[in-house]
Scaffold this motif. Structure first.
Motif, PDB file in Angstrom:
ATOM      1  N   PRO A  59       0.807  -1.223   0.000  1.00 50.48           N
ATOM      2  CA  PRO A  59       0.000   0.000   0.000  1.00 50.48           C
ATOM      3  C   PRO A  59       0.840   1.274   0.000  1.00 50.48           C
ATOM      4  O   PRO A  59       0.472   2.273  -0.635  1.00 50.48           O
ATOM      5  CB  PRO A  59      -0.829  -0.113   1.281  1.00 50.48           C
ATOM      6  N   THR A 170      -2.620   1.156   7.052  1.00 50.38           N
ATOM      7  CA  THR A 170      -2.869   0.108   6.073  1.00 50.38           C
ATOM      8  C   THR A 170      -3.961  -0.838   6.562  1.00 50.38           C
ATOM      9  O   THR A 170      -4.178  -1.905   5.976  1.00 50.38           O
ATOM     10  CB  THR A 170      -1.580  -0.676   5.772  1.00 50.38           C
ATOM     11  N   ASN A 245      -6.119   3.607   3.857  1.00 46.04           N
ATOM     12  CA  ASN A 245      -6.413   2.837   2.642  1.00 46.04           C
ATOM     13  C   ASN A 245      -7.831   2.274   2.730  1.00 46.04           C
ATOM     14  O   ASN A 245      -8.051   1.082   2.971  1.00 46.04           O
ATOM     15  CB  ASN A 245      -5.390   1.716   2.448  1.00 46.04           C
ATOM     16  N   GLY A 270      -8.227   5.192  -0.637  1.00 44.28           N
ATOM     17  CA  GLY A 270      -8.298   3.899  -1.279  1.00 44.28           C
ATOM     18  C   GLY A 270      -9.507   3.737  -2.182  1.00 44.28           C
ATOM     19  O   GLY A 270     -10.274   4.680  -2.365  1.00 44.28           O
ATOM     20  N   LEU A 272      -6.316   1.636  -2.743  1.00 46.07           N
ATOM     21  CA  LEU A 272      -5.055   1.996  -3.392  1.00 46.07           C
ATOM     22  C   LEU A 272      -4.706   1.045  -4.533  1.00 46.07           C
ATOM     23  O   LEU A 272      -4.146   1.466  -5.536  1.00 46.07           O
ATOM     24  CB  LEU A 272      -3.928   2.034  -2.353  1.00 46.07           C
ATOM     25  N   ASN A 390      -5.848  -5.923   3.590  1.00 45.79           N
ATOM     26  CA  ASN A 390      -5.610  -5.980   2.145  1.00 45.79           C
ATOM     27  C   ASN A 390      -6.491  -7.036   1.498  1.00 45.79           C
ATOM     28  O   ASN A 390      -7.109  -6.797   0.452  1.00 45.79           O
ATOM     29  CB  ASN A 390      -4.135  -6.275   1.851  1.00 45.79           C
TER      30      ASN A 390
END
Length: 482
Positions: A59, A170, A245, A270, A272, A390
């Protein structure tokens, strides 16, 4: 109550218009004006410092590419440990901080994550400060530093050098909001959480139960609380703002809460990985791309993708129950069985005796997969995930419902939002038992609520696809004002 059932719940109604966040204007800027702005910012430099782990490096480099595309020069300071691959990002400048050898607490496989993060912060503070000071002595016009949100020591160091600093989170806005609340929850005696209070709602975090708060099983509770307090205190004392993000239309209320709490802007930049043109960062594991051809041979929405990410692990007993639960479910599956997936076993763990014969051609096992491509594949129906942010965000962006098995840290918060706020997933349950696993998998893939979950997941996908880079533009204007 059956652990795989969702409670009766009114899921989040995503607003049709995003909530305006302070200091994120203007909302639209003409192309010609941005050409001028690019020239204006061309000589200014942003210094970035990622935490040296895969889920944090990617990220940060995606953000770096977005900043560079808008005319800013970008220098990435980094450790020698898990150093990013500079050849994949020729337009960025990479400078090692020349840390001395990290202690074993940082680099050893299986080290407690809290101990690891505390040791990493202690080892990086002085070399990061010296590397940033060297840039300043060299006459670099450093407009701002952006440091990973877990690197509280680097944030303090930048502030002491007089360099405005922002933190890149993140994780989700919901997770960060819970971290900011953690110190006062501890002062109020709510944490450490007692067994009898696990299902109580968290004060000021009404979407979460006590069991959903950040935790790392096996870690020292005082050390965990101390780490979270250091992160929260450093942001309050040294950060000029927060970069997250996420996208506003999914976490508008959490973003607004962060801004009220900090009296600083929170920029939702985000997703991202969708907005950036940066190549996927080199993985610690080589993906088996043959699994894509295997997916090609399956009908649409027929395969369960199973991956617990690059760090999370389970014990041998849970691994065996996962395997036989998949076998009992009768569904086709693609399962990432990577080195270290079973705690204490650094290599790829062996499958249970008779498992391969039982599933025959219905299952495919790989040591690593090209995850974004797997989630985007028409054959993929659902994702059994550890709920790292993520992975969660990638699943949301592809409209793929989730079966959640959180293991530690922010994964607890993410799992609760997936299942009870956004309504796009089911819990596999805290006890991994083959019968419950098979029931959860079947319910997610073909149960009576499966179509509704797919519909909500598709709606989130549309909202994610509509996210723009305007928060990045606002971020650059804000940096210019510091």
């Amino acid at each position: 109550m059956d652990c795989v059932c969702i409670e009766a719940h009114t899921f989040l109604q995503i607003p049709s218009l995003s909530v305006d966040l302070a200091l994120q204007q203007p909302r639209s800027i003409g192309k010609s004006r941005w050409a001028m702005a690019g020239q204006e910012h061309r000589c200014r430099r942003i210094v970035l410092f990622p935490l040296p782990f895969q889920g944090h490096i990617s990220p940060m480099l995606q953000l770096a590419e977005l900043l560079h595309a808008r005319g800013l020069a970008v220098t990435v300071l980094h450790t020698g440990f898990n150093a990013p691959d500079a050849t994949r990002h020729p337009e960025l400048t990479f400078v090692p901080i020349h840390e001395s050898s990290f202690p074993d607490e940082v680099t050893s496989l299986g080290t407690d994550i809290v101990t690891q993060l505390l040791a990493l912060n202690a080892a990086c503070e002085a070399p990061f400060r010296e590397a940033l000071a060297s840039l300043l002595r060299g006459g670099q016009d450093v407009a701002c530093a952006v440091v990973d949100g877990q690197c509280y020591s680097a944030l303090r160091a930048a502030h002491r050098l007089g360099v405005p600093a922002l933190v890149l989170r993140t994780d989700s806005a919901a997770t960060f909001s819970s971290m900011l609340a953690y110190p006062r929850l501890r002062d109020a005696g709510f944490v450490p959480v007692k067994e009898e209070r696990l299902d109580e709602p968290v004060p000021d975090l009404e979407r979460l139960r006590a069991r959903d708060l950040i935790r790392v099983d096996g870690s020292d509770t005082d050390a965990l609380c101390g780490f979270i307090a250091r992160v929260a205190d450093a942001v309050r004392a040294s950060a000029s703002g927060v970069v997250i993000n996420t996208f506003e239309r999914m976490e508008a209320s959490e973003l607004a809460k962060i801004q009220r709490e900090l009296s600083r802007p929170a920029f939702a930049v985000g997703p991202l990985h969708l907005l950036s043109q940066a190549p996927a960062e080199q993985s610690l594991h080589a993906p088996d791309r043959g699994c894509l051809a295997w997916l090609d041979d399956h009908p649409p929405r027929s395969v369960l993708y199973v991956s617990l990410g690059s760090v999370a692990c389970v014990d041998r007993g849970a691994f065996v129950e996962m395997a036989w639960g998949l076998a009992r479910s009768g569904v086709s599956f693609l399962w990432v069985v990577r080195p270290g997936l079973v705690g204490g076993v650094p290599e790829v763990p062996p499958l249970p005796d008779g498992f391969s014969e039982e599933v025959r051609n219905r299952g495919k096992i790989v040591s690593w997969a090209p995850q974004r491509e797997v989630l985007a594949h028409a054959a993929t129906a659902a994702f059994w995930t550890h709920c790292g942010w993520n992975s969660t965000l990638e699943s949301v962006c592809e409209g793929v419902p989730m079966l959640v098995q959180p293991c530690f840290a922010d994964q607890m918060v993410n799992a609760r939002y997936v299942t009870h706020e956004w309504g796009v997933g089911l819990e596999v349950g805290e006890e991994i038992e083959r019968g419950r696993v098979a029931m959860a998998v079947t319910k997610l893939m073909t149960g009576e609520d499966a179509a509704q979950m797919r519909g909500r997941a598709y709606h989130l996908k549309i909202l994610a696809s509509a996210a723009t880079s305007l928060p990045i533009d606002s971020l650059i204007h804000y940096i210019s004002s510091l």
